[in-house]
Design a protein around this motif. Structure first.
Motif, PDB file in Angstrom:
ATOM      1  N   CYS A 116       1.927 -25.388  24.284  1.00 15.63           N
ATOM      2  CA  CYS A 116       1.937 -24.323  23.272  1.00 15.63           C
ATOM      3  C   CYS A 116       1.269 -24.828  21.992  1.00 15.63           C
ATOM      4  N   HIS A 120      -1.023 -23.439  19.090  1.00 14.38           N
ATOM      5  CA  HIS A 120      -0.204 -22.908  17.996  1.00 14.38           C
ATOM      6  C   HIS A 120      -0.014 -23.837  16.807  1.00 14.38           C
ATOM      7  N   PRO A 155       1.977 -15.802  11.267  1.00 10.56           N
ATOM      8  CA  PRO A 155       3.186 -16.296  11.930  1.00 10.56           C
ATOM      9  C   PRO A 155       2.915 -17.064  13.226  1.00 10.56           C
ATOM     10  N   ALA A 156       1.822 -16.745  13.936  1.00  7.55           N
ATOM     11  CA  ALA A 156       1.560 -17.428  15.209  1.00  7.55           C
ATOM     12  C   ALA A 156       1.049 -18.853  15.004  1.00  7.55           C
ATOM     13  N   VAL A 168      13.365 -28.779  19.945  1.00  7.27           N
ATOM     14  CA  VAL A 168      12.771 -28.776  21.295  1.00  7.27           C
ATOM     15  C   VAL A 168      12.552 -30.221  21.728  1.00  7.27           C
ATOM     16  N   GLN A 200      12.467 -26.844  25.833  1.00  9.07           N
ATOM     17  CA  GLN A 200      11.084 -26.817  25.342  1.00  9.07           C
ATOM     18  C   GLN A 200      10.801 -25.425  24.793  1.00  9.07           C
ATOM     19  N   CYS A 201       9.626 -25.245  24.194  1.00  8.62           N
ATOM     20  CA  CYS A 201       9.265 -23.908  23.692  1.00  8.62           C
ATOM     21  C   CYS A 201       9.448 -22.864  24.793  1.00  8.62           C
ATOM     22  N   CYS A 204      12.710 -20.640  25.831  1.00 12.27           N
ATOM     23  CA  CYS A 204      12.978 -19.322  25.244  1.00 12.27           C
ATOM     24  C   CYS A 204      11.830 -18.351  25.467  1.00 12.27           C
ATOM     25  N   HIS A 205      10.607 -18.888  25.546  1.00 10.38           N
ATOM     26  CA  HIS A 205       9.413 -18.048  25.706  1.00 10.38           C
ATOM     27  C   HIS A 205       8.836 -18.215  27.102  1.00 10.38           C
ATOM     28  N   ALA A 214       7.365 -11.010  21.478  1.00  8.98           N
ATOM     29  CA  ALA A 214       7.172 -12.443  21.219  1.00  8.98           C
ATOM     30  C   ALA A 214       7.350 -13.295  22.488  1.00  8.98           C
ATOM     31  N   LEU A 225      19.509 -13.585  23.496  1.00 11.63           N
ATOM     32  CA  LEU A 225      18.819 -14.823  23.900  1.00 11.63           C
ATOM     33  C   LEU A 225      19.632 -16.047  23.460  1.00 11.63           C
TER      34      LEU A 225
HETATM   35  C1  HEC Z   1      15.672 -21.502  21.035  1.00 12.46           C
HETATM   36  C2  HEC Z   1      14.681 -20.530  21.346  1.00 12.46           C
HETATM   37  C3  HEC Z   1      13.262 -20.786  20.912  1.00 12.46           C
HETATM   38  C4  HEC Z   1      12.537 -21.939  21.063  1.00 12.46           C
HETATM   39  C5  HEC Z   1      12.962 -23.251  21.689  1.00 12.46           C
HETATM   40  C6  HEC Z   1      11.223 -21.656  20.510  1.00 12.46           C
HETATM   41  N1  HEC Z   1      11.160 -20.372  20.055  1.00 12.46           N
HETATM   42 FE1  HEC Z   1       9.547 -19.429  19.303  1.00 12.46          FE
HETATM   43  N2  HEC Z   1      10.663 -17.788  18.871  1.00 12.46           N
HETATM   44  C7  HEC Z   1      11.977 -17.617  19.258  1.00 12.46           C
HETATM   45  C8  HEC Z   1      12.415 -16.313  18.817  1.00 12.46           C
HETATM   46  C9  HEC Z   1      13.803 -15.735  19.030  1.00 12.46           C
HETATM   47  C10 HEC Z   1      11.317 -15.718  18.167  1.00 12.46           C
HETATM   48  C11 HEC Z   1      11.264 -14.333  17.512  1.00 12.46           C
HETATM   49  C12 HEC Z   1      11.596 -14.470  16.070  1.00 12.46           C
HETATM   50  C13 HEC Z   1      11.714 -13.126  15.382  1.00 12.46           C
HETATM   51  O1  HEC Z   1      11.734 -12.108  16.043  1.00 12.46           O
HETATM   52  O2  HEC Z   1      11.789 -13.144  14.159  1.00 12.46           O
HETATM   53  C14 HEC Z   1      10.227 -16.670  18.223  1.00 12.46           C
HETATM   54  C15 HEC Z   1       8.970 -16.457  17.686  1.00 12.46           C
HETATM   55  C16 HEC Z   1       7.866 -17.280  17.891  1.00 12.46           C
HETATM   56  C17 HEC Z   1       6.512 -17.002  17.476  1.00 12.46           C
HETATM   57  C18 HEC Z   1       6.027 -15.744  16.768  1.00 12.46           C
HETATM   58  C19 HEC Z   1       5.908 -15.962  15.311  1.00 12.46           C
HETATM   59  C20 HEC Z   1       7.194 -15.890  14.608  1.00 12.46           C
HETATM   60  O3  HEC Z   1       7.467 -16.793  13.783  1.00 12.46           O
HETATM   61  O4  HEC Z   1       7.948 -14.920  14.822  1.00 12.46           O
HETATM   62  C21 HEC Z   1       5.750 -18.065  17.873  1.00 12.46           C
HETATM   63  C22 HEC Z   1       4.250 -18.235  17.681  1.00 12.46           C
HETATM   64  C23 HEC Z   1       6.615 -19.000  18.540  1.00 12.46           C
HETATM   65  N3  HEC Z   1       7.903 -18.498  18.529  1.00 12.46           N
HETATM   66  C24 HEC Z   1       6.201 -20.179  19.103  1.00 12.46           C
HETATM   67  C25 HEC Z   1       7.068 -21.181  19.536  1.00 12.46           C
HETATM   68  C26 HEC Z   1       6.644 -22.522  19.859  1.00 12.46           C
HETATM   69  C27 HEC Z   1       5.228 -23.028  19.808  1.00 12.46           C
HETATM   70  C28 HEC Z   1       7.762 -23.218  20.202  1.00 12.46           C
HETATM   71  C29 HEC Z   1       7.898 -24.680  20.520  1.00 12.46           C
HETATM   72  C30 HEC Z   1       7.417 -25.610  19.513  1.00 12.46           C
HETATM   73  C31 HEC Z   1       8.885 -22.273  20.130  1.00 12.46           C
HETATM   74  N4  HEC Z   1       8.415 -21.054  19.718  1.00 12.46           N
HETATM   75  C32 HEC Z   1      10.194 -22.576  20.475  1.00 12.46           C
HETATM   76  C33 HEC Z   1      12.751 -18.515  19.945  1.00 12.46           C
HETATM   77  C34 HEC Z   1      12.397 -19.804  20.264  1.00 12.46           C
END
Ligand code: HEC
Ligand code: HEC
Ligand code: HEC
Ligand code: HEC
Length: 232
Positions: A116, A120, A155-156, A168, A200-201, A204-205, A214, A225
């Motif tokens: 990721c 990112h 945000p991305a 993570v 890891q990322c 959740c994704h 997302a 979640l």
């Molecule tokens: C524990 C769960 C979890 C993990 C682990 C996680 N994310 Fe997320 N991520 C979320 C959630 C929930 C959202 C939606 C946030 C919102 O709606 O405001 C999100 C949103 C995002 C977004 C959209 C931009 C934003 O800020 O809303 C990106 C890009 C992203 N994540 C990338 C990553 C990456 C890259 C990693 C690893 C380094 C990661 N995420 C790890 C839960 C997680």
């Protein structure tokens, strides 16, 4: 005999309808990566997309000449060379004993989260591929990217500091569960995913997900979640 045949026809007609119904529901549930922002090909629906590459998977995977590493799936996007992302820390973070910095990794040591971060963290051009498609024969031409062809600011683009993000790259195993009674048993998790036992990322994704916003594996309405892992 005739009656029996008719009954069978009715039954098979009904089950056929049921099957069609199920297919329709599952079809609507996941339209696939093509309708997401991770379709970076010419058919992409987001603003970041190619003007000449028609293949979708090639931005991340290749069937041959992938970046070799037993922890990542046939990876094709140039990995980031960041020296350090830092690691999350807090007085109550019980996973601290196994958490590792995702920086300073290389092709052989990269974890799923590094995949990721290869786009990112905003340091590597979106079109920087290990093995471009045979059809195009070169790295794709892109539109909608930021300066240098990287993911645009916003945000991305999560940058190179992971100390303020959900932790993570740490083990979520039986001993962590024993140490922290507010977690659910990692052996019985549903909906989310661990990689060799690590968060890891992509726990959740799902980068191929088109159902929830997302790319979330579980819709987070009511924090559903979070509650998959946290027993709060
Ligand atoms: C524990 C769960 C979890 C993990 C682990 C996680 N994310 Fe997320 N991520 C979320 C959630 C929930 C959202 C939606 C946030 C919102 O709606 O405001 C999100 C949103 C995002 C977004 C959209 C931009 C934003 O800020 O809303 C990106 C890009 C992203 N994540 C990338 C990553 C990456 C890259 C990693 C690893 C380094 C990661 N995420 C790890 C839960 C997680
Ligand atoms: C934007 C990047 C990206 C694109 C595009 C992408 N993938 Fe992936 N894929 C990943 C990442 C990251 C993983 C590892 C995390 C995971 O398994 O969820 C992965 C894992 C996989 C896996 C192995 C694990 C699993 O989830 O089953 C398969 C198979 C796969 N991808 C197939 C595809 C196919 C087929 C396409 C094109 C239709 C595609 N991917 C497009 C990023 C991508
Ligand atoms: C895939 C499982 C998983 C999901 C989903 C998940 N977490 Fe976590 N989270 C963990 C684990 C495991 C820890 C480490 C707990 C510990 O060691 O104290 C953690 C740590 C945390 C911490 C830091 C705890 C501390 O002591 O510093 C917070 C806060 C947190 N999560 C909130 C959330 C929120 C909010 C969501 C939903 C957006 C979420 N988590 C989703 C597994 C998950
Ligand atoms: C090949 C590059 C690439 C890889 C690898 C990649 N992404 Fe993305 N991702 C993008 C681009 C480009 C966007 C759209 C950015 C924009 O529109 O500003 C995006 C958007 C997102 C979004 C925001 C979706 C929305 O609806 O706004 C999330 C969340 C996300 N990615 C998570 C991930 C996670 C998690 C991984 C790894 C499992 C990953 N991505 C791997 C390129 C990538």
């Amino acid at each position: 005999m005739k009656k029996r045949l008719n009954t069978n026809t009715v039954f098979s007609g009904l089950s056929m309808l049921a099957i069609i119904g199920m297919l329709t529901i599952s079809g609507a549930a996941n339209a696939g990566i093509a309708s997401t922002k991770h379709n970076l090909s010419t058919s992409g629906t987001g603003t970041v997309k190619s003007t000449d590459e028609t293949e979708i998977c090639v931005f991340c995977h290749t069937p041959h000449q992938a970046i070799k590493n037993d922890n990542i799936p046939l990876w094709n996007h140039t990995l980031s060379a960041e020296a350090s992302y830092g690691v999350y820390t807090s007085p109550t973070f019980d996973g601290a004993s196994s958490v590792q910095d995702l920086g300073g990794t290389n092709a052989a040591t990269a974890a799923v989260s590094n995949l990721c971060l290869s786009c990112h963290d905003g340091t590597i051009a979106i079109n920087a591929l290990n093995n471009p498609s045979n059809a195009l024969g070169a790295n794709p031409t892109m539109t909608g990217t930021g300066a240098g062809g990287v993911i645009p600011a916003g945000p991305a683009n999560i940058g190179n500091d992971l100390t303020d993000d959900h932790p993570v790259n740490f083990l979520y195993d039986a001993s962590l569960y024993a140490a922290d009674s507010s977690l659910n048993d990692p052996a019985t998790l549903t909906g989310v995913r661990l990689f060799n036992g690590y968060v890891q990322c992509a726990s959740c994704h799902d980068p191929h997900e088109s159902v929830n916003p997302a790319f979330l594996r579980v819709d987070n309405t009511g924090s559903a979640l979070c509650l998959k892992c946290h027993n709060k």
